[in-house]
Design a protein around this motif. Sequence first.
Motif, PDB file in Angstrom:
ATOM      1  N   ALA A  85      13.342 -32.415  55.190  1.00  0.00           N
ATOM      2  CA  ALA A  85      12.286 -33.094  54.434  1.00  0.00           C
ATOM      3  C   ALA A  85      12.834 -34.100  53.431  1.00  0.00           C
ATOM      4  O   ALA A  85      12.301 -35.200  53.286  1.00  0.00           O
ATOM      5  N   ARG A  86      13.915 -33.739  52.722  1.00  0.00           N
ATOM      6  CA  ARG A  86      14.419 -34.660  51.696  1.00  0.00           C
ATOM      7  C   ARG A  86      15.188 -35.821  52.310  1.00  0.00           C
ATOM      8  O   ARG A  86      15.098 -36.961  51.853  1.00  0.00           O
ATOM      9  N   ASN A  87      15.957 -35.542  53.359  1.00  0.00           N
ATOM     10  CA  ASN A  87      16.626 -36.653  54.048  1.00  0.00           C
ATOM     11  C   ASN A  87      15.599 -37.621  54.631  1.00  0.00           C
ATOM     12  O   ASN A  87      15.778 -38.837  54.592  1.00  0.00           O
ATOM     13  N   ALA A  88      14.495 -37.072  55.174  1.00  0.00           N
ATOM     14  CA  ALA A  88      13.439 -37.929  55.724  1.00  0.00           C
ATOM     15  C   ALA A  88      12.807 -38.776  54.624  1.00  0.00           C
ATOM     16  O   ALA A  88      12.488 -39.955  54.828  1.00  0.00           O
TER      17      ALA A  88
ATOM     18  N   TRP B 297      24.128 -38.027  59.578  1.00  0.00           N
ATOM     19  CA  TRP B 297      23.344 -36.820  59.872  1.00  0.00           C
ATOM     20  C   TRP B 297      24.281 -35.662  60.196  1.00  0.00           C
ATOM     21  O   TRP B 297      25.099 -35.748  61.098  1.00  0.00           O
ATOM     22  N   GLU B 298      24.163 -34.596  59.419  1.00  0.00           N
ATOM     23  CA  GLU B 298      24.944 -33.385  59.674  1.00  0.00           C
ATOM     24  C   GLU B 298      24.033 -32.357  60.340  1.00  0.00           C
ATOM     25  O   GLU B 298      22.877 -32.198  59.949  1.00  0.00           O
ATOM     26  N   HIS B 299      24.558 -31.643  61.319  1.00  0.00           N
ATOM     27  CA  HIS B 299      23.728 -30.667  62.022  1.00  0.00           C
ATOM     28  C   HIS B 299      23.422 -29.474  61.130  1.00  0.00           C
ATOM     29  O   HIS B 299      24.093 -29.217  60.127  1.00  0.00           O
TER      30      HIS B 299
ATOM     31  N   TYR C  98      24.366 -37.379  51.873  1.00  0.00           N
ATOM     32  CA  TYR C  98      24.196 -38.812  52.090  1.00  0.00           C
ATOM     33  C   TYR C  98      22.855 -39.339  51.576  1.00  0.00           C
ATOM     34  O   TYR C  98      22.418 -40.414  51.980  1.00  0.00           O
ATOM     35  N   GLU C  99      22.196 -38.612  50.708  1.00  0.00           N
ATOM     36  CA  GLU C  99      20.850 -38.997  50.275  1.00  0.00           C
ATOM     37  C   GLU C  99      20.813 -40.381  49.630  1.00  0.00           C
ATOM     38  O   GLU C  99      19.928 -41.193  49.927  1.00  0.00           O
ATOM     39  N   GLU C 100      21.746 -40.648  48.742  1.00  0.00           N
ATOM     40  CA  GLU C 100      21.755 -41.950  48.066  1.00  0.00           C
ATOM     41  C   GLU C 100      21.978 -43.080  49.070  1.00  0.00           C
ATOM     42  O   GLU C 100      21.311 -44.129  49.001  1.00  0.00           O
ATOM     43  N   VAL C 101      22.868 -42.866  50.022  1.00  0.00           N
ATOM     44  CA  VAL C 101      23.146 -43.891  51.032  1.00  0.00           C
ATOM     45  C   VAL C 101      21.911 -44.125  51.896  1.00  0.00           C
ATOM     46  O   VAL C 101      21.563 -45.272  52.225  1.00  0.00           O
ATOM     47  N   LEU C 102      21.229 -43.044  52.275  1.00  0.00           N
ATOM     48  CA  LEU C 102      20.021 -43.178  53.093  1.00  0.00           C
ATOM     49  C   LEU C 102      18.940 -43.968  52.360  1.00  0.00           C
ATOM     50  O   LEU C 102      18.243 -44.789  52.961  1.00  0.00           O
TER      51      LEU C 102
END
Length: 518
Positions: free
Chosen positions: A274-277, A295-297, A307-311
């Motif tokens: 949810a947060r990555n999305a 994306w990590e499994h 990677y939230e900031e990068v996303l």
Amino acid sequence: MNKPRILWTDDEIDLLRAHILFLQEKGYEVETANNGLDAVEKVSDSYYDIIFLDENMPGITGLETLTRIKAIAPNVPVVLITKSEEENIMDEAVGAKIADYLIKPVNPKQILLTLKKNIDQKRLVTQQTTSKYQMQFAQIGMQINDRMSFDEWKEIYKKLVYWEIELSESEDSAMDEVLAMQKDDANKTFFRYIKDNYVDWFNKELGERPMFSTDIFKHVVFPLLDQKKKTLVLIIDNLRYDQWRIFSPVINEYFRTQTEDLYCSILPTATMYARNAMFAGLMPSEIEKVYPDLWEHDDNEGHKNKYEEVLLQKQMARYARKESMFFEKAAGIRKERWVADSLKNILANDLSVLVVNFVDMISHARTEMDMIRELANNEKAYRSLTLSWFKNSALLDMLKSMAEHDVRVIVTTDHGAIRVNNAVKVIGDRETNTNLRYKLGRNLNFKSKNVFEVRDPRKIYLPSRNVSTSYIFATGTDFFAYPNNYNYYANYYKDTFQHGGISMEEMIIPLITLIPKK
């Protein structure tokens, strides 16, 4: 039942006999004193439910008497009665924490109202709350059906949270069980609603479907930036709507609420998804496809959200956003220096994003630590614990400082949590993930009918490890457990707060826009 006891202190007490007789007829026991010293002595020797105190008496004044009484019986409500309307006397009396302030001449109805506010309030509130919920019970029950829209589900959930908080403050626990049953029925129907509609939503535009995690920045945050408003997005991990409701009075001392909405977390209702999305503005399978290195499994526990900031930067680049950005995760408790540095960075940038994990930490600690489990042994205590954290947190200190500046604040979360109590057996292979509310893997075997199974993850835009990967989601208060050591895990995780599955608490989550009052 003992009669409520009143001490009435007035140097002209003989002139108040009619008032005293009126109160005695209403079932109150009234003792009197005609000066402050006698009143202090009586309070030292006996217990009273409430004290009426004349402000202007010979000897020690009413305010001096008040100070001495508070030193002896700090929790007994004191009502100051005075002929004076001078503001400084009112200020001093209020500052001394009086229960009420009445101007002479007083009439019996005024006295009776004061008694009901200060002695009978809990009983009367309990009676009224119980009565009003009983009236609403049937109405809410009739509204809960499979054909509701998501907006209608939001309103039902708001009503249930309202009554949950109201009833938790009353002294009648009989209705708690009734509300819990109604909430459980609502969650069962909500599960069928999600099961019937969730896949189809991905073929619809916003407006024909709920707002998802992927929509937050594009449709809520970026429009504020278009208005040239400095904006802080405050993401409190695992924040439920009921917790927001108890936080909001504290925040509203400094900010006014511009909008209070609820949106739909994607499935699984877990941070990795949810947060990555939210930060990417893309569904998990789209992130894996477009940014495979980001994306990590699901089995890579330590790197799920690194990677939230990068996303977010990549989402801003896709929409040609040129604003400056400050991004920070605040998991620990840092005080003055953190507050000053955060405020400085927020004011220096157009967009700031602050991720706070403390509510999620409380949830996990409650599972793993007996002391925290004891402190938060029910929903009310869980809310109280999170409120206590917030009121004493560096985050609130930072928000107070921000209230002096023209910064818009969006308070939201990635998912909520639900207290689980019913273990459901699931069999999976070695690669099956460990989350209690959802599973992904090959050949998942389960017998419960209350499971949402998605055999083709592409339909709900979730990554697949291989062609035979499927996802299953728990509903209501269920949680998944393996047959190995089943009884141990069923007891260990029973009555803990979990997320990842389908419930109103996990999926219908806060989205609040705040404006500084100043």
